[in-house]
Design a protein around this motif. Sequence first.
Motif, PDB file in Angstrom:
ATOM      1  N   MET A 148       0.871  -1.349   0.076  1.00 11.74           N
ATOM      2  CA  MET A 148       0.124   0.111   0.061  1.00 11.74           C
ATOM      3  C   MET A 148       1.023   1.235   0.063  1.00 11.74           C
ATOM      4  N   LYS A 149       0.803   2.091  -1.059  1.00 12.07           N
ATOM      5  CA  LYS A 149       1.477   3.109  -1.271  1.00 12.07           C
ATOM      6  C   LYS A 149       0.853   4.376  -0.185  1.00 12.07           C
ATOM      7  N   ILE A 150       1.782   5.381   0.504  1.00 12.44           N
ATOM      8  CA  ILE A 150       1.551   6.294   1.120  1.00 12.44           C
ATOM      9  C   ILE A 150       1.881   7.553   0.422  1.00 12.44           C
ATOM     10  N   LEU A 151       0.857   8.660   0.225  1.00  5.91           N
ATOM     11  CA  LEU A 151       0.956  10.064  -0.024  1.00  5.91           C
ATOM     12  C   LEU A 151       1.415  10.834   1.163  1.00  5.91           C
ATOM     13  N   PRO A 152       2.504  11.493   1.541  1.00  2.52           N
ATOM     14  CA  PRO A 152       2.439  12.349   2.816  1.00  2.52           C
ATOM     15  C   PRO A 152       2.076  13.587   2.250  1.00  2.52           C
ATOM     16  N   VAL A 153       1.085  14.079   3.127  1.00  2.00           N
ATOM     17  CA  VAL A 153       0.841  15.506   2.887  1.00  2.00           C
ATOM     18  C   VAL A 153       1.115  16.562   4.141  1.00  2.00           C
ATOM     19  N   ILE A 154       2.106  17.249   3.846  1.00  2.00           N
ATOM     20  CA  ILE A 154       2.692  17.685   5.017  1.00  2.00           C
ATOM     21  C   ILE A 154       2.175  19.241   5.375  1.00  2.00           C
ATOM     22  N   LEU A 177       5.079   8.083  -1.591  1.00  2.00           N
ATOM     23  CA  LEU A 177       5.219   8.868  -2.732  1.00  2.00           C
ATOM     24  C   LEU A 177       6.069  10.098  -2.588  1.00  2.00           C
ATOM     25  N   LYS A 178       6.264  11.007  -3.346  1.00  2.00           N
ATOM     26  CA  LYS A 178       6.915  12.403  -3.195  1.00  2.00           C
ATOM     27  C   LYS A 178       5.844  13.102  -2.317  1.00  2.00           C
ATOM     28  N   PRO A 179       6.401  13.879  -1.440  1.00  2.00           N
ATOM     29  CA  PRO A 179       5.249  14.550  -0.589  1.00  2.00           C
ATOM     30  C   PRO A 179       4.594  15.862  -1.373  1.00  2.00           C
ATOM     31  N   VAL A 180       3.637  15.998  -0.521  1.00  2.00           N
ATOM     32  CA  VAL A 180       2.756  17.308  -0.924  1.00  2.00           C
ATOM     33  C   VAL A 180       2.875  18.165   0.258  1.00  2.00           C
ATOM     34  N   VAL A 181       3.099  19.492   0.086  1.00  2.00           N
ATOM     35  CA  VAL A 181       3.084  20.408   1.203  1.00  2.00           C
ATOM     36  C   VAL A 181       2.077  21.502   0.932  1.00  2.00           C
ATOM     37  N   ILE A 182       1.326  21.651   2.357  1.00  2.00           N
ATOM     38  CA  ILE A 182       0.303  22.610   2.227  1.00  2.00           C
ATOM     39  C   ILE A 182       0.659  23.838   3.185  1.00  2.00           C
ATOM     40  N   CYS A 183       0.942  24.953   2.666  1.00  2.00           N
ATOM     41  CA  CYS A 183       1.568  26.031   3.719  1.00  2.00           C
ATOM     42  C   CYS A 183       1.006  27.313   3.222  1.00  2.00           C
ATOM     43  N   GLU A 238      13.055  17.075   8.428  1.00  2.00           N
ATOM     44  CA  GLU A 238      13.015  15.891   9.344  1.00  2.00           C
ATOM     45  C   GLU A 238      11.511  15.146   8.897  1.00  2.00           C
ATOM     46  N   THR A 239      10.587  15.983   9.099  1.00  4.90           N
ATOM     47  CA  THR A 239       9.336  15.491   8.549  1.00  4.90           C
ATOM     48  C   THR A 239       9.240  14.460   7.091  1.00  4.90           C
ATOM     49  N   ALA A 240       9.910  15.210   6.048  1.00  6.49           N
ATOM     50  CA  ALA A 240      10.100  14.740   5.053  1.00  6.49           C
ATOM     51  C   ALA A 240      10.809  13.433   4.993  1.00  6.49           C
ATOM     52  N   ILE A 241      12.192  13.603   5.604  1.00  5.86           N
ATOM     53  CA  ILE A 241      13.022  12.479   5.754  1.00  5.86           C
ATOM     54  C   ILE A 241      12.439  11.054   6.246  1.00  5.86           C
ATOM     55  N   LYS A 296       9.870  24.811  -0.059  1.00 10.46           N
ATOM     56  CA  LYS A 296      10.296  24.196  -1.197  1.00 10.46           C
ATOM     57  C   LYS A 296      11.835  23.995  -1.289  1.00 10.46           C
ATOM     58  N   ALA A 297      12.697  25.264  -0.865  1.00 14.96           N
ATOM     59  CA  ALA A 297      13.859  25.351  -0.731  1.00 14.96           C
ATOM     60  C   ALA A 297      14.535  24.290   0.453  1.00 14.96           C
ATOM     61  N   GLN A 298      13.710  24.186   1.480  1.00 12.22           N
ATOM     62  CA  GLN A 298      14.216  23.269   2.524  1.00 12.22           C
ATOM     63  C   GLN A 298      14.158  21.795   1.995  1.00 12.22           C
ATOM     64  N   LEU A 299      13.114  21.552   1.443  1.00 18.07           N
ATOM     65  CA  LEU A 299      12.967  20.144   0.898  1.00 18.07           C
ATOM     66  C   LEU A 299      13.835  19.914  -0.418  1.00 18.07           C
ATOM     67  N   ASP A 300      13.983  20.810  -0.954  1.00 21.68           N
ATOM     68  CA  ASP A 300      15.082  20.581  -2.263  1.00 21.68           C
ATOM     69  C   ASP A 300      16.365  20.183  -1.762  1.00 21.68           C
ATOM     70  N   ALA A 301      16.668  20.985  -0.303  1.00 24.75           N
ATOM     71  CA  ALA A 301      18.007  20.734   0.043  1.00 24.75           C
ATOM     72  C   ALA A 301      18.265  19.469   0.246  1.00 24.75           C
ATOM     73  N   VAL A 302      17.101  18.568   0.799  1.00 23.66           N
ATOM     74  CA  VAL A 302      17.317  17.454   1.390  1.00 23.66           C
ATOM     75  C   VAL A 302      17.041  16.117   0.209  1.00 23.66           C
ATOM     76  N   GLY A 303      16.943  16.604  -1.056  1.00 21.26           N
ATOM     77  CA  GLY A 303      16.544  15.815  -2.108  1.00 21.26           C
ATOM     78  C   GLY A 303      15.222  15.203  -2.111  1.00 21.26           C
ATOM     79  N   LEU A 304      14.313  15.970  -1.325  1.00 19.08           N
ATOM     80  CA  LEU A 304      13.021  15.440  -1.561  1.00 19.08           C
ATOM     81  C   LEU A 304      11.944  16.288  -1.758  1.00 19.08           C
TER      82      LEU A 304
END
Length: 356
Positions: A1-7, A51-57, A40-43, A66-74
Amino acid sequence: MKILPVIMSGGSGTRLWPLSTPEQPKQFHALATQHTMIQETAIRLSGNEFLKPVVICGLTHQPLAKAQLDAVGLSPQAVVLEPFAKNTAAVAAVAALLGDELAPDALVLLVPADHVISKPDAFKAALQGASEAGLDNIITFGITPTGPETGFGYIQRGEPIGDGVYAVKRFLEKPDLETATAYLAQGGYDWNAGIFLFSPKVMLEELAAHEPKVLDASRKALKHAAVNEVTRLLDPESFAECPSISVDYAIMERTNRAATSPCDIGWADVGGFAELWRLGAKDGVGNHAQGNAILIDAHNCLVRAEGPPVAIIGLDDIMVVSTPSGIVVAPISRAQDVKLAAAAAKKLQELRRDDL
C-alpha cells in the motif's frame, strides 16, 4: 500500500518567539536535530512505501518550504498555498482532493511539519499496521502517554477493529491534572497527535456528509488555483467561502469511521522552550546551550544565542533566547507565557509601523 505524505506547514509558533516568527515559524528551524523540522518530517516519510510529498503552507512560506525540501533531495510534487488560514478541515479537504487526483489508490498521510518523532521505524511500522483499516476508516494515531499530560487532548479507545487499531469511543479536550491521572490509571486513553491516515475517497465522502461547505469551497479553490510549476495558489475568492473549523470537530467527532492506532513513536510536540530543553542534549549540570553561549555556575538552563555572546552567571532553571528578532529571558517554568511576549512584540511592531 503506497502512502502519499501531505505535510501541513501552518502555524506561527508564538510560544517559541523570538526564534520562531511569522516570517520563519518553528517548522523551518533546526530545533531537535541538524535538519529543520519540515526536513525531518519529509525524511522520515521517504522510502519505497512513500510517494513524493505534498506540502500545504501559507502563501509567504512557499520559498522556505520548497528550498528546504529541495536541500535534502525530497522535492515536493506539489506545494499548495493557502491565501489565508482556514483551519485543518480545509487542509484535510485539499489533501483528500489532491490525493484523489495524484494517487487515488494510495492512502493519504496528513501530518504536521513541526513534530518530533524520535522512533521513525516504529512510526513506519504503525503506518503499515494501520493501512488495511485505513482503506475504510480515518485513522488518527494515538500516542502512548508517558505521564498525565494536561497540554494535549486525549482519545479513548473503543472496540478493536483490526490488529492494533480501535474504533474511537470519544475525543476529550485537554484535561486537568486529576482527570489526566485518572485516564492513565484506567488505561485505554492516548494523546491526540493530529496525525491522520485515510483513503481520499473516504475523507471526501465524510466531508460531503458532515461539512459540505468546507468540501465545496476547497474544491472550487483548488480548481481555480493559480498554477506555477508544482505550486498551486488556492483561489482566494473561493477559499474565503470555506468555514473555519478543525478536522476533529468537522469530521472525527461526527463520523462513524473514526479509528485510532495507539503507538509509541517517541513523539513530541515542540510547543515551547520547556519541551525544547527537555529534548535537547545537555551538559553535566543540565544545561542545553546552542550558539555563542557562556555558562558559569549555571544549572538546568536553556540558552540559544544567535548573535553576540550571551553569558549566564549563577542562575538555575532559566531560559535565555537571543536572536535578531528579539530577546526573551524567563524561568523555564514560565515557558508557555512566551506567547504573551510574542503578542506584545507584534503589537509594538505595528505601533512603530503606524508611526512611520
